[in-house]
Enzyme design. Sequence first.
Site, PDB file in Angstrom:
ATOM      1  N   VAL A  76       0.835  -1.199   0.000  1.00 22.40           N
ATOM      2  CA  VAL A  76       0.000   0.000   0.000  1.00 22.40           C
ATOM      3  C   VAL A  76       0.871   1.251   0.000  1.00 22.40           C
ATOM      4  O   VAL A  76       1.926   1.284   0.638  1.00 22.40           O
ATOM      5  CB  VAL A  76      -0.961   0.018   1.213  1.00 22.40           C
ATOM      6  CG1 VAL A  76      -0.196   0.000   2.531  1.00 22.40           C
ATOM      7  CG2 VAL A  76      -1.893   1.222   1.161  1.00 22.40           C
ATOM      8  N   THR A  77       0.437   2.264  -0.742  1.00 22.27           N
ATOM      9  CA  THR A  77       1.096   3.568  -0.689  1.00 22.27           C
ATOM     10  C   THR A  77       0.043   4.650  -0.805  1.00 22.27           C
ATOM     11  O   THR A  77      -1.137   4.382  -1.052  1.00 22.27           O
ATOM     12  CB  THR A  77       2.174   3.717  -1.771  1.00 22.27           C
ATOM     13  OG1 THR A  77       3.024   4.820  -1.450  1.00 22.27           O
ATOM     14  CG2 THR A  77       1.566   3.921  -3.153  1.00 22.27           C
ATOM     15  N   SER A 164       6.988   7.583  -7.293  1.00 22.73           N
ATOM     16  CA  SER A 164       6.465   8.801  -6.667  1.00 22.73           C
ATOM     17  C   SER A 164       7.519   9.363  -5.723  1.00 22.73           C
ATOM     18  O   SER A 164       8.197   8.615  -5.010  1.00 22.73           O
ATOM     19  CB  SER A 164       5.165   8.515  -5.910  1.00 22.73           C
ATOM     20  OG  SER A 164       5.361   7.543  -4.899  1.00 22.73           O
ATOM     21  N   CYS A 180       4.024   0.817   2.418  1.00 18.24           N
ATOM     22  CA  CYS A 180       4.716  -0.304   1.770  1.00 18.24           C
ATOM     23  C   CYS A 180       4.723  -1.556   2.647  1.00 18.24           C
ATOM     24  O   CYS A 180       5.575  -2.437   2.485  1.00 18.24           O
ATOM     25  CB  CYS A 180       6.129   0.098   1.366  1.00 18.24           C
ATOM     26  SG  CYS A 180       6.158   1.523   0.271  1.00 18.24           S
TER      27      CYS A 180
END
EC number: 2.3.1.181
Length: 216
Positions: A76-77, A164, A180
């Site tokens: 996940v970010t 990013s 992450c």
Amino acid sequence: MSASTSPLIRQRGRESYEITYAAMRAFTDARTAQTADELWIVEHPPVFTLGLAADPTHVLDAHDIPVVQTDRGGEVTYHGPGQVVIYLLLDLRRNHADARIFARELVNKIEQAVIDTLAAYNLACERKAGAPGIYLSDGPLQGAKIAALGLKIRGNGCTYHGVSLNVAMDLTPFSWINPCGYEGLVTIDMQSLGAQTTLTAVQDTLAEKLTRHLSG
């Protein structure tokens, strides 16, 4: 990738993640062996994205921010205003017959482009083995994460998603996830480290560094 085939750079401005994600997939679906590679520069409204390996429990509290499942690698970010996002729409077979082997080299090239970009602002950063992304290499915030990356490489060697870099953000939403997949991972941005710059300037610098490394 030779200098003569450097990727086209497209500035998409501020755009919802869902629109960009659909456009990346459509571009990759439609591309042929003659399609030019492209780098897409974008800034997203607030969104959490989940990679294929993501554990949804790493979203601790989404509040009112959308959570989008994607087909990139990783966990996940968070994406939001004040963050440079560059997506890499490449055909790795163009100069590398074994695209899967080159994929590891591609990650290194992307990470080095970010390191070089940050060095231009006197920020010392490094990569970490087994943890894609870029981290501060010294000082009281050593180990804090300032950039994330995640890619999708299709069986035909074509890539999308990308990298990013946090420039001048409200970092609060990072505390609502395990970034992450790492509990307690500190996330930082360039502004908090004293870098005096603009989002546009960093977009341009990172795009130039990526083009140079991809052409090398």
